[in-house]
Design a protein around this motif. Structure first.
Motif, PDB file in Angstrom:
ATOM      1  N   PRO A  24       3.567  -1.350  11.582  1.00 14.14           N
ATOM      2  CA  PRO A  24       2.731  -0.948  10.367  1.00 14.14           C
ATOM      3  C   PRO A  24       2.484  -2.348   9.427  1.00 14.14           C
ATOM      4  O   PRO A  24       3.538  -2.963   9.417  1.00 14.14           O
ATOM      5  CB  PRO A  24       3.359  -0.337   9.908  1.00 14.14           C
ATOM      6  CG  PRO A  24       4.761   0.202  10.345  1.00 14.14           C
ATOM      7  CD  PRO A  24       4.650  -0.712  11.574  1.00 14.14           C
ATOM      8  N   ALA A  25       1.530  -2.447   8.856  1.00  9.05           N
ATOM      9  CA  ALA A  25       1.380  -3.574   7.907  1.00  9.05           C
ATOM     10  C   ALA A  25       2.275  -3.209   6.652  1.00  9.05           C
ATOM     11  O   ALA A  25       2.554  -4.473   6.122  1.00  9.05           O
ATOM     12  CB  ALA A  25      -0.187  -3.539   7.497  1.00  9.05           C
ATOM     13  N   SER A  26       2.555  -2.215   6.363  1.00  8.36           N
ATOM     14  CA  SER A  26       3.372  -1.899   5.278  1.00  8.36           C
ATOM     15  C   SER A  26       4.185  -0.799   5.266  1.00  8.36           C
ATOM     16  O   SER A  26       4.298   0.059   6.053  1.00  8.36           O
ATOM     17  CB  SER A  26       2.493  -1.212   3.970  1.00  8.36           C
ATOM     18  OG  SER A  26       1.395  -2.457   3.677  1.00  8.36           O
ATOM     19  N   LEU A  71       8.058   5.158   4.367  1.00 10.25           N
ATOM     20  CA  LEU A  71       6.425   5.430   4.176  1.00 10.25           C
ATOM     21  C   LEU A  71       5.983   4.236   4.878  1.00 10.25           C
ATOM     22  O   LEU A  71       6.496   3.068   4.596  1.00 10.25           O
ATOM     23  CB  LEU A  71       5.881   5.518   2.762  1.00 10.25           C
ATOM     24  CG  LEU A  71       4.399   5.344   2.814  1.00 10.25           C
ATOM     25  CD1 LEU A  71       3.903   6.636   2.987  1.00 10.25           C
ATOM     26  CD2 LEU A  71       4.089   5.339   1.148  1.00 10.25           C
ATOM     27  N   THR A  72       5.348   4.267   5.990  1.00 10.44           N
ATOM     28  CA  THR A  72       4.500   3.252   6.515  1.00 10.44           C
ATOM     29  C   THR A  72       3.077   3.472   6.369  1.00 10.44           C
ATOM     30  O   THR A  72       2.600   4.521   6.494  1.00 10.44           O
ATOM     31  CB  THR A  72       4.771   3.050   8.083  1.00 10.44           C
ATOM     32  OG1 THR A  72       4.691   4.295   8.846  1.00 10.44           O
ATOM     33  CG2 THR A  72       6.413   2.823   8.012  1.00 10.44           C
ATOM     34  N   CYS A  73       2.445   2.347   6.185  1.00  8.22           N
ATOM     35  CA  CYS A  73       0.861   2.436   5.967  1.00  8.22           C
ATOM     36  C   CYS A  73       0.187   1.342   6.982  1.00  8.22           C
ATOM     37  O   CYS A  73       0.615   0.279   7.410  1.00  8.22           O
ATOM     38  CB  CYS A  73       0.449   2.093   4.695  1.00  8.22           C
ATOM     39  SG  CYS A  73       1.255   3.304   3.480  1.00  8.22           S
ATOM     40  N   ASP A  74      -0.963   1.623   7.525  1.00  8.43           N
ATOM     41  CA  ASP A  74      -1.757   0.830   8.518  1.00  8.43           C
ATOM     42  C   ASP A  74      -0.995   0.591   9.628  1.00  8.43           C
ATOM     43  O   ASP A  74      -0.684  -0.421   9.713  1.00  8.43           O
ATOM     44  CB  ASP A  74      -2.106  -0.483   7.811  1.00  8.43           C
ATOM     45  CG  ASP A  74      -2.917  -0.334   6.412  1.00  8.43           C
ATOM     46  OD1 ASP A  74      -3.936   0.521   6.402  1.00  8.43           O
ATOM     47  OD2 ASP A  74      -2.901  -1.110   5.695  1.00  8.43           O
ATOM     48  N   ARG A 100       2.027  11.256   3.423  1.00  5.56           N
ATOM     49  CA  ARG A 100       2.108   9.628   3.626  1.00  5.56           C
ATOM     50  C   ARG A 100       0.604   9.620   3.729  1.00  5.56           C
ATOM     51  O   ARG A 100       0.314   8.328   3.070  1.00  5.56           O
ATOM     52  CB  ARG A 100       2.349   9.497   5.006  1.00  5.56           C
ATOM     53  CG  ARG A 100       1.797  10.295   6.333  1.00  5.56           C
ATOM     54  CD  ARG A 100       2.442   9.954   7.556  1.00  5.56           C
ATOM     55  NE  ARG A 100       3.666  10.733   7.579  1.00  5.56           N
ATOM     56  CZ  ARG A 100       3.814  11.863   8.308  1.00  5.56           C
ATOM     57  NH1 ARG A 100       2.901  12.164   8.914  1.00  5.56           N
ATOM     58  NH2 ARG A 100       5.062  12.388   8.373  1.00  5.56           N
ATOM     59  N   ASP A 101      -0.367  10.066   3.973  1.00  8.43           N
ATOM     60  CA  ASP A 101      -1.996   9.610   3.768  1.00  8.43           C
ATOM     61  C   ASP A 101      -2.040   9.514   2.385  1.00  8.43           C
ATOM     62  O   ASP A 101      -2.782   8.395   1.954  1.00  8.43           O
ATOM     63  CB  ASP A 101      -2.962  10.621   4.300  1.00  8.43           C
ATOM     64  CG  ASP A 101      -2.693  10.837   5.920  1.00  8.43           C
ATOM     65  OD1 ASP A 101      -2.247   9.761   6.511  1.00  8.43           O
ATOM     66  OD2 ASP A 101      -3.075  11.842   6.657  1.00  8.43           O
ATOM     67  N   LYS A 102      -1.949  10.440   1.510  1.00  6.06           N
ATOM     68  CA  LYS A 102      -2.072  10.364  -0.016  1.00  6.06           C
ATOM     69  C   LYS A 102      -1.398   9.155  -0.520  1.00  6.06           C
ATOM     70  O   LYS A 102      -2.015   8.352  -1.181  1.00  6.06           O
ATOM     71  CB  LYS A 102      -1.846  11.631  -0.806  1.00  6.06           C
ATOM     72  CG  LYS A 102      -1.706  11.600  -1.984  1.00  6.06           C
ATOM     73  CD  LYS A 102      -3.208  11.466  -2.799  1.00  6.06           C
ATOM     74  CE  LYS A 102      -2.971  11.630  -4.219  1.00  6.06           C
ATOM     75  NZ  LYS A 102      -4.129  11.001  -5.174  1.00  6.06           N
ATOM     76  N   ALA A 103      -0.148   9.033  -0.194  1.00  3.03           N
ATOM     77  CA  ALA A 103       0.744   7.853  -0.867  1.00  3.03           C
ATOM     78  C   ALA A 103       0.114   6.699  -0.419  1.00  3.03           C
ATOM     79  O   ALA A 103       0.011   5.645  -1.384  1.00  3.03           O
ATOM     80  CB  ALA A 103       2.323   8.150  -0.194  1.00  3.03           C
ATOM     81  N   CYS A 104      -0.120   6.534   0.870  1.00  2.00           N
ATOM     82  CA  CYS A 104      -0.882   5.300   1.364  1.00  2.00           C
ATOM     83  C   CYS A 104      -2.159   4.892   0.708  1.00  2.00           C
ATOM     84  O   CYS A 104      -2.371   3.585   0.350  1.00  2.00           O
ATOM     85  CB  CYS A 104      -0.948   5.037   2.993  1.00  2.00           C
ATOM     86  SG  CYS A 104       0.427   5.176   3.698  1.00  2.00           S
ATOM     87  N   THR A 105      -3.036   6.057   0.162  1.00  2.00           N
ATOM     88  CA  THR A 105      -4.348   5.776  -0.310  1.00  2.00           C
ATOM     89  C   THR A 105      -4.042   5.197  -1.651  1.00  2.00           C
ATOM     90  O   THR A 105      -4.643   4.253  -2.137  1.00  2.00           O
ATOM     91  CB  THR A 105      -4.933   7.079  -0.341  1.00  2.00           C
ATOM     92  OG1 THR A 105      -5.479   7.424   0.974  1.00  2.00           O
ATOM     93  CG2 THR A 105      -6.396   6.979  -1.219  1.00  2.00           C
ATOM     94  N   VAL A 106      -3.037   5.828  -2.476  1.00  2.00           N
ATOM     95  CA  VAL A 106      -2.704   5.238  -3.743  1.00  2.00           C
ATOM     96  C   VAL A 106      -2.183   4.202  -3.700  1.00  2.00           C
ATOM     97  O   VAL A 106      -2.527   3.170  -4.560  1.00  2.00           O
ATOM     98  CB  VAL A 106      -1.647   6.466  -4.432  1.00  2.00           C
ATOM     99  CG1 VAL A 106      -1.257   5.977  -5.709  1.00  2.00           C
ATOM    100  CG2 VAL A 106      -2.041   7.802  -4.528  1.00  2.00           C
TER     101      VAL A 106
END
Length: 110
Positions: A12-14, A32-35, A44-50
């Motif tokens: 993941p990127a983050s 939490l991982t994003c991308d 997780r989807d909401k947190a990554c969007t924020v």
């Protein structure tokens, strides 16, 4: 004979370790991982969007409109990890859990 090789999965990127600790000695901790979005964060989807909207800088999150009580029950919140290759270290104390959720727009809602 043909050998099919799977390409290695892209990390993941983050990746952030998010932790909360309150005066009742309750400790919460999620990854939490994003991308791509993943980890143990319940939203997780909401947190990554924020976080994407502020470039991973939790100090720039705009609190959402939500009423919270004025009861003082402090919650220490921390985030440590990387956001798209940049180191992240964030620590703050919110007056209570409702305000932690509101002011982080759900990032610390676990």
């Amino acid at each position: 004979m043909t050998l099919n090789c799977l390409a290695p999965a892209h990390p993941p990127a983050s990746t952030l370790q998010l932790t909360t600790h309150d005066t009742a000695n309750r400790i919460g901790s999620v990854v939490l991982t994003c991308d791509p979005n993943g980890g143990t964060h319940p939203k997780r989807d909401k947190a990554c969007t924020v976080l994407a909207s502020v470039g991973g800088d939790l100090s720039k999150v705009t609190p959402r409109h939500q009423a919270c009580t004025l009861i003082y029950a402090p919650v220490d919140a921390t985030a440590v990890g990387t956001w798209r290759g940049k180191p992240v270290t964030f620590k703050t104390t919110y007056p209570n859990r409702c305000i932690a959720d509101r002011d982080s727009d759900g990032v610390f809602a676990f």
